[in-house]
Design a protein around this motif. Sequence first.
Motif, PDB file in Angstrom:
ATOM      1  N   LEU A  17      79.401  73.900  27.504  1.00  0.00           N
ATOM      2  CA  LEU A  17      80.268  75.070  27.666  1.00  0.00           C
ATOM      3  C   LEU A  17      81.292  74.836  28.775  1.00  0.00           C
ATOM      4  CD1 LEU A  17      81.006  78.014  27.049  1.00  0.00           C
ATOM      5  CD2 LEU A  17      79.233  78.707  28.686  1.00  0.00           C
ATOM      6  N   LEU A  18      80.838  74.279  29.881  1.00  0.00           N
ATOM      7  CA  LEU A  18      81.746  73.977  30.990  1.00  0.00           C
ATOM      8  C   LEU A  18      82.802  72.955  30.562  1.00  0.00           C
ATOM      9  CD1 LEU A  18      79.101  73.748  33.858  1.00  0.00           C
ATOM     10  CD2 LEU A  18      81.042  75.334  33.824  1.00  0.00           C
ATOM     11  N   VAL A  34      94.404  74.813  37.222  1.00  0.00           N
ATOM     12  CA  VAL A  34      93.064  75.335  36.922  1.00  0.00           C
ATOM     13  C   VAL A  34      92.127  74.984  38.074  1.00  0.00           C
ATOM     14  CG1 VAL A  34      91.094  75.225  35.339  1.00  0.00           C
ATOM     15  CG2 VAL A  34      93.439  75.091  34.446  1.00  0.00           C
ATOM     16  N   THR A  35      91.346  75.960  38.520  1.00  0.00           N
ATOM     17  CA  THR A  35      90.387  75.733  39.599  1.00  0.00           C
ATOM     18  C   THR A  35      88.966  75.702  39.043  1.00  0.00           C
ATOM     19  OG1 THR A  35      90.044  78.086  40.069  1.00  0.00           O
ATOM     20  CG2 THR A  35      91.883  76.977  41.200  1.00  0.00           C
ATOM     21  N   ILE A  36      88.085  75.111  39.811  1.00  0.00           N
ATOM     22  CA  ILE A  36      86.676  75.083  39.420  1.00  0.00           C
ATOM     23  C   ILE A  36      86.113  76.496  39.399  1.00  0.00           C
ATOM     24  CG2 ILE A  36      84.368  74.337  40.156  1.00  0.00           C
ATOM     25  CD1 ILE A  36      85.670  71.730  41.114  1.00  0.00           C
ATOM     26  N   ASP A  37      86.547  77.325  40.321  1.00  0.00           N
ATOM     27  CA  ASP A  37      86.112  78.728  40.333  1.00  0.00           C
ATOM     28  C   ASP A  37      86.464  79.413  39.020  1.00  0.00           C
ATOM     29  OD1 ASP A  37      84.919  78.972  42.896  1.00  0.00           O
ATOM     30  OD2 ASP A  37      86.900  78.996  43.815  1.00  0.00           O
ATOM     31  N   LYS A  42      84.865  81.830  33.931  1.00  0.00           N
ATOM     32  CA  LYS A  42      85.062  82.019  32.486  1.00  0.00           C
ATOM     33  C   LYS A  42      83.775  81.707  31.714  1.00  0.00           C
ATOM     34  CE  LYS A  42      88.421  81.069  28.818  1.00  0.00           C
ATOM     35  NZ  LYS A  42      88.722  82.501  28.645  1.00  0.00           N
ATOM     36  N   CYS A  43      82.954  80.819  32.266  1.00  0.00           N
ATOM     37  CA  CYS A  43      81.687  80.459  31.620  1.00  0.00           C
ATOM     38  C   CYS A  43      80.543  81.374  32.061  1.00  0.00           C
ATOM     39  CB  CYS A  43      81.325  79.016  31.946  1.00  0.00           C
ATOM     40  SG  CYS A  43      82.428  77.789  31.227  1.00  0.00           S
ATOM     41  N   ASP A  44      80.847  82.271  33.007  1.00  0.00           N
ATOM     42  CA  ASP A  44      79.852  83.194  33.543  1.00  0.00           C
ATOM     43  C   ASP A  44      78.687  82.452  34.197  1.00  0.00           C
ATOM     44  OD1 ASP A  44      78.877  85.714  34.160  1.00  0.00           O
ATOM     45  OD2 ASP A  44      77.721  85.892  32.307  1.00  0.00           O
ATOM     46  N   VAL A  45      79.036  81.411  34.956  1.00  0.00           N
ATOM     47  CA  VAL A  45      78.034  80.670  35.720  1.00  0.00           C
ATOM     48  C   VAL A  45      78.551  80.534  37.152  1.00  0.00           C
ATOM     49  CG1 VAL A  45      77.256  79.379  33.701  1.00  0.00           C
ATOM     50  CG2 VAL A  45      79.019  78.404  35.206  1.00  0.00           C
ATOM     51  N   SER A  46      77.696  80.092  38.046  1.00  0.00           N
ATOM     52  CA  SER A  46      78.097  79.919  39.437  1.00  0.00           C
ATOM     53  C   SER A  46      78.887  78.623  39.613  1.00  0.00           C
ATOM     54  CB  SER A  46      76.866  79.886  40.344  1.00  0.00           C
ATOM     55  OG  SER A  46      76.107  78.717  40.089  1.00  0.00           O
ATOM     56  N   LYS A  47      79.611  78.551  40.721  1.00  0.00           N
ATOM     57  CA  LYS A  47      80.333  77.321  41.048  1.00  0.00           C
ATOM     58  C   LYS A  47      79.354  76.173  41.238  1.00  0.00           C
ATOM     59  CE  LYS A  47      83.997  75.728  44.183  1.00  0.00           C
ATOM     60  NZ  LYS A  47      84.869  76.141  45.333  1.00  0.00           N
ATOM     61  N   GLY A  48      78.173  76.502  41.790  1.00  0.00           N
ATOM     62  CA  GLY A  48      77.148  75.486  41.975  1.00  0.00           C
ATOM     63  C   GLY A  48      76.679  74.902  40.655  1.00  0.00           C
ATOM     64  N   PHE A  50      78.532  74.431  38.064  1.00  0.00           N
ATOM     65  CA  PHE A  50      79.527  73.418  37.675  1.00  0.00           C
ATOM     66  C   PHE A  50      79.208  72.093  38.349  1.00  0.00           C
ATOM     67  CE2 PHE A  50      83.303  70.898  38.343  1.00  0.00           C
ATOM     68  CZ  PHE A  50      83.980  70.977  37.134  1.00  0.00           C
ATOM     69  N   TYR A  51      78.930  72.136  39.652  1.00  0.00           N
ATOM     70  CA  TYR A  51      78.701  70.906  40.405  1.00  0.00           C
ATOM     71  C   TYR A  51      77.371  70.235  40.066  1.00  0.00           C
ATOM     72  CZ  TYR A  51      82.839  71.525  43.293  1.00  0.00           C
ATOM     73  OH  TYR A  51      84.126  71.636  43.729  1.00  0.00           O
ATOM     74  N   ARG A  52      76.500  70.950  39.402  1.00  0.00           N
ATOM     75  CA  ARG A  52      75.256  70.303  38.942  1.00  0.00           C
ATOM     76  C   ARG A  52      75.529  69.383  37.754  1.00  0.00           C
ATOM     77  NH1 ARG A  52      72.698  75.180  40.535  1.00  0.00           N
ATOM     78  NH2 ARG A  52      72.936  76.156  38.488  1.00  0.00           N
ATOM     79  N   HIS A  53      76.637  69.617  37.085  1.00  0.00           N
ATOM     80  CA  HIS A  53      76.964  68.827  35.896  1.00  0.00           C
ATOM     81  C   HIS A  53      78.151  67.882  36.100  1.00  0.00           C
ATOM     82  CE1 HIS A  53      74.177  71.056  33.324  1.00  0.00           C
ATOM     83  NE2 HIS A  53      74.588  72.144  33.935  1.00  0.00           N
ATOM     84  N   PHE A  54      79.080  68.254  36.984  1.00  0.00           N
ATOM     85  CA  PHE A  54      80.280  67.446  37.215  1.00  0.00           C
ATOM     86  C   PHE A  54      80.566  67.384  38.709  1.00  0.00           C
ATOM     87  CE2 PHE A  54      80.789  69.655  33.125  1.00  0.00           C
ATOM     88  CZ  PHE A  54      80.928  68.577  32.262  1.00  0.00           C
ATOM     89  N   ASN A  55      81.014  66.242  39.168  1.00  0.00           N
ATOM     90  CA  ASN A  55      81.347  66.096  40.580  1.00  0.00           C
ATOM     91  C   ASN A  55      82.702  66.703  40.925  1.00  0.00           C
ATOM     92  OD1 ASN A  55      78.981  64.663  41.260  1.00  0.00           O
ATOM     93  ND2 ASN A  55      79.883  62.766  40.486  1.00  0.00           N
TER      94      ASN A  55
END
Length: 205
Positions: A17-18, A34-37, A42-48, A50-55
């Motif tokens: 999804l991300l 486009v920002t990580i935030d 938009k995916c309704d997940v935390s910023k953290g 995102f960082y669990r899957h992508f650096n």
Amino acid sequence: MKPSSQRAIKAQQTRQLLLDTALELFDKKGFDNVTIDEIAEKCDVSKGAFYRHFNSKYDVFAVKFKDIDNFYESFYEKIHPACTVKEKIILAYQEQMKYLRDELGVDFVRTVYTSALSRTMDEKHYLVDPERRIYKLIESFLDEGLEKGEFTSAWEKEQLLHNLTRCMRATVFDWIIFQNKLDIVEEIKVLVTMIFEGIGKRENE
């Protein structure tokens, strides 16, 4: 289903999804806008999450760029056995360039290369990693050509492989610079053909 399996499936779904959302936003707004935030929101997940899957945002591009290697798994089976090794290599490169042009696009590829050039690179970087499917495919063709006597043995195999794969990167780089002024499908054919004229086995060898 075990809880651990459910978590793994959920993690994979979140990652996909991300990835899809980020690429969609990049396409609509441009990578730099486009920002990580924004992706996380938009995916309704935390910023953290995102960082669990992508650096970083660039890693999203890296994952998508690697899709082309999966393409070669199906392409290899379609090559006619009567083709010479030189023809196989040219066909492989032309199919790669069609994929870059038609599926990824020059803007996407430019961002991938910009990302690579802005960082410290080594031989394991995804653009030059010798374990990538495209490099292993070209290496297998080169081995076949040397065995069949299509190529001269005047140079070491690693030298031949390095310069054949350099043709690919150089063509893509020129495409980024000249864009519509350069037909990468035809350009790679011309460049590799010129290389072959230099490494083809001579009659007196």
